[in-house]
Scaffold this motif. Structure first.
Motif, mmCIF file in Angstrom:
data_model
loop_
_atom_site.group_PDB
_atom_site.id
_atom_site.type_symbol
_atom_site.label_atom_id
_atom_site.label_comp_id
_atom_site.label_asym_id
_atom_site.label_seq_id
_atom_site.Cartn_x
_atom_site.Cartn_y
_atom_site.Cartn_z
ATOM 1 N N GLU A 124 24.968 -32.775 70.433
ATOM 2 C CA GLU A 124 25.718 -31.977 71.462
ATOM 3 C C GLU A 124 25.942 -30.429 71.115
ATOM 4 O O GLU A 124 26.874 -29.889 71.318
ATOM 5 C CB GLU A 124 26.971 -32.787 71.530
ATOM 6 N N ALA A 125 24.772 -29.965 70.347
ATOM 7 C CA ALA A 125 24.910 -28.510 70.078
ATOM 8 C C ALA A 125 25.503 -27.482 71.462
ATOM 9 O O ALA A 125 25.124 -28.127 72.560
ATOM 10 C CB ALA A 125 23.734 -27.921 69.684
ATOM 11 N N GLY A 126 26.446 -26.876 71.250
ATOM 12 C CA GLY A 126 26.738 -25.893 72.493
ATOM 13 C C GLY A 126 28.071 -26.581 73.116
ATOM 14 O O GLY A 126 28.641 -26.029 74.116
ATOM 15 N N THR A 127 28.459 -27.863 72.761
ATOM 16 C CA THR A 127 29.403 -28.570 73.423
ATOM 17 C C THR A 127 30.657 -28.556 72.561
ATOM 18 O O THR A 127 30.563 -28.755 71.358
ATOM 19 C CB THR A 127 28.924 -30.089 73.430
ATOM 20 N N VAL A 128 31.796 -28.120 73.096
ATOM 21 C CA VAL A 128 32.953 -28.213 72.455
ATOM 22 C C VAL A 128 33.460 -29.550 72.241
ATOM 23 O O VAL A 128 33.823 -30.299 73.583
ATOM 24 C CB VAL A 128 34.124 -27.190 72.881
ATOM 25 N N ILE A 129 33.610 -30.273 71.288
ATOM 26 C CA ILE A 129 33.907 -31.699 71.165
ATOM 27 C C ILE A 129 35.445 -31.651 70.707
ATOM 28 O O ILE A 129 35.659 -31.280 69.493
ATOM 29 C CB ILE A 129 33.068 -32.508 70.562
ATOM 30 N N PHE A 130 36.439 -32.234 71.531
ATOM 31 C CA PHE A 130 37.837 -32.341 71.094
ATOM 32 C C PHE A 130 38.385 -33.755 71.080
ATOM 33 O O PHE A 130 37.979 -34.404 71.486
ATOM 34 C CB PHE A 130 38.623 -31.207 72.176
ATOM 35 N N GLY A 131 39.469 -33.606 70.452
ATOM 36 C CA GLY A 131 39.960 -35.016 70.214
ATOM 37 C C GLY A 131 41.403 -35.100 69.756
ATOM 38 O O GLY A 131 41.978 -34.042 69.475
ATOM 39 N N GLU A 132 41.902 -36.256 69.695
ATOM 40 C CA GLU A 132 43.193 -36.566 69.224
ATOM 41 C C GLU A 132 43.432 -37.337 68.065
ATOM 42 O O GLU A 132 42.613 -38.304 67.832
ATOM 43 C CB GLU A 132 44.329 -37.042 70.310
ATOM 44 N N SER A 133 44.232 -36.895 66.841
ATOM 45 C CA SER A 133 44.509 -37.607 65.815
ATOM 46 C C SER A 133 45.966 -37.902 65.519
ATOM 47 O O SER A 133 46.743 -37.039 65.673
ATOM 48 C CB SER A 133 43.833 -37.466 64.749
ATOM 49 N N GLU A 134 46.248 -39.023 65.707
ATOM 50 C CA GLU A 134 47.983 -39.273 65.275
ATOM 51 C C GLU A 134 48.637 -38.342 64.316
ATOM 52 O O GLU A 134 48.147 -38.145 63.239
ATOM 53 C CB GLU A 134 48.200 -40.876 64.740
ATOM 54 N N ALA A 135 49.623 -37.889 64.899
ATOM 55 C CA ALA A 135 50.311 -36.803 63.792
ATOM 56 C C ALA A 135 51.273 -37.548 62.996
ATOM 57 O O ALA A 135 51.933 -38.500 63.260
ATOM 58 C CB ALA A 135 51.235 -36.098 64.979
#
Length: 197
Positions: free
Chosen positions: A96-107
């Motif tokens: 996925e080069a060129g894609t910003v992959i974002f996500g969530e991880s528990e605080a």
């Protein structure tokens, strides 16, 4: 090992074998929702194959072109603690080069197991994910926002894309009731309910 899209039958197998075992029921989308989003072009359920065997998964929830939310990252129970998770993220970065992959991880400060939440954040940091300048709250759970990209990403742009994924999926009522982007530490916590409710 190779990261690729599975067949529908393989997806159903690993959903039952890996995802149901690794994620609490409240955090796991019903399989029918995943299959529907995939069929509509909003979802990519990548699997890491070691020969014919699937040893891990990274499911992307797609937004605008060039943006995707890492919905689930999972390693098969028999292959944990052997570098498979890091390998999945590295191969995902290549695919996925060129894609910003974002996500969530528990605080950690609000997690039931703060030490596990800290270890998870440490793992993501070692794999090259950056911490965004805002947190989120989804269905009553406080998360740190992380992203994988070639360089720093502007928080305002990231937040806009983060909102888009959820706004594009949930009704306006459900979005406003259960999704908080950004998280407001001064606000009363939202209701903790399974996301499919």
């Amino acid at each position: 090992m190779e990261l690729r899209i599975p067949s529908v039958e393989q997806l159903r197998t690993i959903y039952d074998r890996d995802l149901k075992e690794a994620f609490p029921t409240a955090e796991l989308k019903p399989l029918r929702n995943i299959e529907k989003s995939w069929a509509e072009g909003w979802y990519k359920p990548y699997c890491l194959f070691d020969g014919d065997n699937i040893v891990g998964e990274a499911f992307l929830w797609l937004g605008h072109p060039g943006w995707a939310l890492l919905d689930y990252l999972c390693v098969s129970s028999i292959r944990r603690n052997g570098g498979v998770g890091a390998s999945i993220l590295e191969k995902l970065r290549e695919r996925e080069a060129g894609t910003v992959i974002f996500g969530e991880s528990e605080a950690p400060e609000d997690a039931p197991d703060p030490e596990m939440a800290r270890r998870r954040l440490g793992f993501y940091a070692r794999c090259g994910l950056r911490t965004a300048g805002y947190d989120t709250e989804m269905f009553g759970v406080h998360y740190k926002t992380l992203y994988l990209a070639g360089g720093p990403v502007d928080d305002a742009a990231l937040m806009e894309e983060h909102r888009f994924v959820y706004e594009n999926t949930f009704s306006a009522d459900k979005y406003h009731k259960y999704v908080r982007i950004p998280f407001d530490p001064k606000a009363a916590p939202g209701p903790k309910v399974p996301w499919q409710q």
